[in-house]
Write a protein that holds these residues in place. Sequence first.
Motif, PDB file in Angstrom:
ATOM      1  N   UNK A 121       0.878  -1.096   0.023  1.00  0.00           N
ATOM      2  CA  UNK A 121      -0.164   0.126   0.035  1.00  0.00           C
ATOM      3  C   UNK A 121       0.992   1.230   0.040  1.00  0.00           C
ATOM      4  N   UNK A 122       1.913   1.287   0.827  1.00  0.00           N
ATOM      5  CA  UNK A 122       2.737   2.491   0.820  1.00  0.00           C
ATOM      6  C   UNK A 122       3.380   2.578  -0.708  1.00  0.00           C
ATOM      7  N   UNK A 123       3.705   1.596  -1.234  1.00  0.00           N
ATOM      8  CA  UNK A 123       4.652   1.622  -2.637  1.00  0.00           C
ATOM      9  C   UNK A 123       3.658   2.286  -3.648  1.00  0.00           C
ATOM     10  N   UNK A 124       2.348   1.837  -3.149  1.00  0.00           N
ATOM     11  CA  UNK A 124       1.324   2.249  -4.499  1.00  0.00           C
ATOM     12  C   UNK A 124       1.004   3.745  -3.979  1.00  0.00           C
ATOM     13  N   UNK A 125       0.781   4.077  -2.683  1.00  0.00           N
ATOM     14  CA  UNK A 125       0.597   5.512  -2.457  1.00  0.00           C
ATOM     15  C   UNK A 125       1.460   6.618  -2.851  1.00  0.00           C
ATOM     16  N   UNK A 126       3.034   6.117  -2.635  1.00  0.00           N
ATOM     17  CA  UNK A 126       3.859   6.994  -3.209  1.00  0.00           C
ATOM     18  C   UNK A 126       3.754   6.927  -4.690  1.00  0.00           C
ATOM     19  N   UNK A 127       3.641   6.082  -5.370  1.00  0.00           N
ATOM     20  CA  UNK A 127       3.636   6.036  -6.988  1.00  0.00           C
ATOM     21  C   UNK A 127       2.370   7.059  -7.191  1.00  0.00           C
ATOM     22  N   UNK A 128       1.234   6.627  -6.651  1.00  0.00           N
ATOM     23  CA  UNK A 128       0.012   7.424  -7.040  1.00  0.00           C
ATOM     24  C   UNK A 128      -0.759   8.274  -6.042  1.00  0.00           C
ATOM     25  N   UNK A 129      -0.139   9.313  -5.449  1.00  0.00           N
ATOM     26  CA  UNK A 129      -0.911   9.911  -4.254  1.00  0.00           C
ATOM     27  C   UNK A 129      -2.092  10.335  -4.574  1.00  0.00           C
ATOM     28  N   UNK A 130      -3.077  10.556  -3.380  1.00  0.00           N
ATOM     29  CA  UNK A 130      -4.376  10.972  -3.791  1.00  0.00           C
ATOM     30  C   UNK A 130      -4.327  12.355  -2.956  1.00  0.00           C
ATOM     31  N   UNK A 131      -4.987  13.436  -3.775  1.00  0.00           N
ATOM     32  CA  UNK A 131      -4.861  14.794  -3.192  1.00  0.00           C
ATOM     33  C   UNK A 131      -6.303  14.819  -2.338  1.00  0.00           C
ATOM     34  N   UNK A 132      -6.230  14.327  -1.168  1.00  0.00           N
ATOM     35  CA  UNK A 132      -7.272  14.645   0.048  1.00  0.00           C
ATOM     36  C   UNK A 132      -6.964  14.720   1.213  1.00  0.00           C
ATOM     37  N   UNK A 133      -7.474  14.951   2.392  1.00  0.00           N
ATOM     38  CA  UNK A 133      -6.863  15.444   3.647  1.00  0.00           C
ATOM     39  C   UNK A 133      -6.338  14.028   4.614  1.00  0.00           C
ATOM     40  N   UNK A 134      -6.333  12.964   3.973  1.00  0.00           N
ATOM     41  CA  UNK A 134      -5.942  11.778   4.690  1.00  0.00           C
ATOM     42  C   UNK A 134      -4.587  11.659   5.228  1.00  0.00           C
ATOM     43  N   UNK A 135      -4.319  12.002   6.523  1.00  0.00           N
ATOM     44  CA  UNK A 135      -3.075  11.841   7.090  1.00  0.00           C
ATOM     45  C   UNK A 135      -2.561  10.279   7.160  1.00  0.00           C
ATOM     46  N   UNK A 136      -1.410  10.266   6.632  1.00  0.00           N
ATOM     47  CA  UNK A 136      -0.718   8.872   6.850  1.00  0.00           C
ATOM     48  C   UNK A 136       0.229   8.944   7.675  1.00  0.00           C
ATOM     49  N   UNK A 137       0.245   8.043   8.804  1.00  0.00           N
ATOM     50  CA  UNK A 137       1.230   8.217  10.006  1.00  0.00           C
ATOM     51  C   UNK A 137       2.532   7.114   9.750  1.00  0.00           C
ATOM     52  N   UNK A 138       1.988   6.461   8.832  1.00  0.00           N
ATOM     53  CA  UNK A 138       3.074   5.191   8.579  1.00  0.00           C
ATOM     54  C   UNK A 138       3.742   5.386   7.190  1.00  0.00           C
ATOM     55  N   UNK A 139       3.490   6.427   6.668  1.00  0.00           N
ATOM     56  CA  UNK A 139       4.073   6.487   5.160  1.00  0.00           C
ATOM     57  C   UNK A 139       5.434   6.036   4.774  1.00  0.00           C
ATOM     58  N   UNK A 140       6.292   6.441   5.765  1.00  0.00           N
ATOM     59  CA  UNK A 140       7.898   6.041   5.758  1.00  0.00           C
ATOM     60  C   UNK A 140       8.463   5.142   6.886  1.00  0.00           C
ATOM     61  N   UNK A 141       7.492   4.333   7.233  1.00  0.00           N
ATOM     62  CA  UNK A 141       7.764   3.546   8.140  1.00  0.00           C
ATOM     63  C   UNK A 141       7.970   1.728   7.675  1.00  0.00           C
ATOM     64  N   UNK A 142       8.677   1.815   6.646  1.00  0.00           N
ATOM     65  CA  UNK A 142       8.649   0.445   5.866  1.00  0.00           C
ATOM     66  C   UNK A 142       9.433  -0.447   6.842  1.00  0.00           C
ATOM     67  N   UNK A 143      10.568   0.166   7.590  1.00  0.00           N
ATOM     68  CA  UNK A 143      11.263  -0.817   8.553  1.00  0.00           C
ATOM     69  C   UNK A 143      10.642  -1.326   9.486  1.00  0.00           C
ATOM     70  N   UNK A 144       9.438  -0.675   9.972  1.00  0.00           N
ATOM     71  CA  UNK A 144       8.716  -1.380  11.104  1.00  0.00           C
ATOM     72  C   UNK A 144       7.473  -2.411  10.476  1.00  0.00           C
ATOM     73  N   UNK A 145       7.168  -2.020   9.181  1.00  0.00           N
ATOM     74  CA  UNK A 145       6.396  -3.009   8.334  1.00  0.00           C
ATOM     75  C   UNK A 145       7.152  -4.446   8.119  1.00  0.00           C
ATOM     76  N   UNK A 146       8.566  -4.196   7.936  1.00  0.00           N
ATOM     77  CA  UNK A 146       9.430  -5.567   7.818  1.00  0.00           C
ATOM     78  C   UNK A 146       9.569  -6.020   8.917  1.00  0.00           C
ATOM     79  N   UNK A 147       9.748  -5.402   9.986  1.00  0.00           N
ATOM     80  CA  UNK A 147       9.779  -5.896  11.362  1.00  0.00           C
ATOM     81  C   UNK A 147       8.600  -6.747  11.660  1.00  0.00           C
ATOM     82  N   UNK A 148       7.341  -6.186  11.535  1.00  0.00           N
ATOM     83  CA  UNK A 148       6.255  -6.921  11.944  1.00  0.00           C
ATOM     84  C   UNK A 148       6.068  -8.203  11.125  1.00  0.00           C
ATOM     85  N   UNK A 149       6.406  -7.736   9.868  1.00  0.00           N
ATOM     86  CA  UNK A 149       6.355  -8.937   8.940  1.00  0.00           C
ATOM     87  C   UNK A 149       7.356 -10.053   9.527  1.00  0.00           C
ATOM     88  N   UNK A 150       8.491  -9.749   9.964  1.00  0.00           N
ATOM     89  CA  UNK A 150       9.573 -10.683  10.330  1.00  0.00           C
ATOM     90  C   UNK A 150       9.033 -11.483  11.549  1.00  0.00           C
TER      91      UNK A 150
END
Length: 481
Positions: A321-350
């Motif tokens: 989802x974060x890869x897709x959102x970076x490639x195709x951002x959506x212009x609305x007021x949705x605040x993304x708190x985890x946009x650049x927390x890939x490391x935490x995503x990989x940690x949870x996946x591990x």
Amino acid sequence: RMRIKTHPTICCCMIVKNEAQNLPLVIGSVKALVDRVVVVDTGSDDGTPEVARELGAEVYLHPWEGPFDFSAARNIAHGYASEDWILVMDGDDELEPSDVDLVRSLAAREDVDVWCFLAISTNTAGMEAGTHWLPRLYRNGKGFHWEGRVHNQLKTTSPQTCAGVRVYHYGYGLKPAEMRKKWRRSARLLVTTLREEPENYFQHYNFAVVLSNLKREGAALKHLQIVIDGSPTDSEVNKAVLLMCLYLKAQIRRRIAERLSAQKKWEKAAQEFELAENACMAALGLDSSFPDCLMLLGELINRRGNEPLAAVRACKDYLAAVVELRAKPRPHNLIINTMNLDYAGYYQLGRAYFKSAQVRGTNGEQEHAGLDFTMAASNFQQAVWKAPDNIKFSQLFELYGCLAFCLMQCGRFEEGIETYRSMLRVMPKPHPEILNNMGTAYGRLNQPRKARECYRKALEIDPKYAAALHNLKEAGGEIAA
């Protein structure tokens, strides 16, 4: 065909109060880009107007009259602009220096009237606290205006287009006492706003955020429920507000659950964790690619521990989802708190693969368990590589420890030893558990001398460390009296 205007002009418009310390950074970041800087001061007493003038800005004094109204002040500032474009900056912002040329190219376009930039906020620890696309550059003379006493929004008749321009916002990185003062001011403004507009769901969400930050969780949940029960989803903006409310509800429920767990109130904690998970699922029912709730859901399922494959799915979906959102951002007021927390995503996946390996090992599925440990090691390695420079030491220690353990389970003892060495290099002092684990790895590599050396070093730190005492004896070493 896209039309290009050769020399469009840009006016940077700012509203400020007591930003003398921050103005050199924000004005310095835009000075080479814009034709003029307009600063509307709303009542500073720290020399802000004088600093702004020294930096070359035009300064206009408009002290607050009556209740604060950020939109009124912002509209006043923009009334002074005569240039082709208006660039919106706050007193505690900074434009990414490498994006200046990109902004120039955006202003030269004649097919877009409103450009949204990526606003990146930081918290008191200097870590990224949230990202969202906000209208920051828009064409002058179109009748666009700002509304909202606090958390104001640009009202336009033109579509908004996202661009990869980064604006760093430091307004949430203040000292705790200053942040509490800021939250209380926002609370007063929002009480007034909601008294006038009781069905303004966006401001109910903002009030819930403030109440949550002030540790008034029960009141925050009440305002979130008003939005959840009443907000329509007929537009991207309304849907974004509902998604953010469900995420905040999940965060608050998790926080309550963790507090109850610390008090050993296990049954009540389990109920709160379940409510947090339910809120995530409700949000993902609206938007299955909402990164924040995918990340949190993976974490909650990992904590439960009985559905590792469900956690794997949630974490993989988050990373996609974060890869897709970076490639195709959506212009609305949705605040993304985890946009650049890939490391935490990989940690949870591990963690999810690690738990799956444990379950399969217990069930006698050794081959599948080995594959899961390999996947866990791979994801923990990604987490280590992607971890930010200012990550907390405790988190970095956890990442390295998980990686080393999984490498050992995969029989990759030399890599495990090197990972433990990396841990020792970043630690203020050696840790006996790490040295003991290194000794185990050397033993598996049939290097008993190095193994005994590691066990002895562990015992120098903690002479009663049972694991090292046992392992040293097994390795044929003498235990010091």
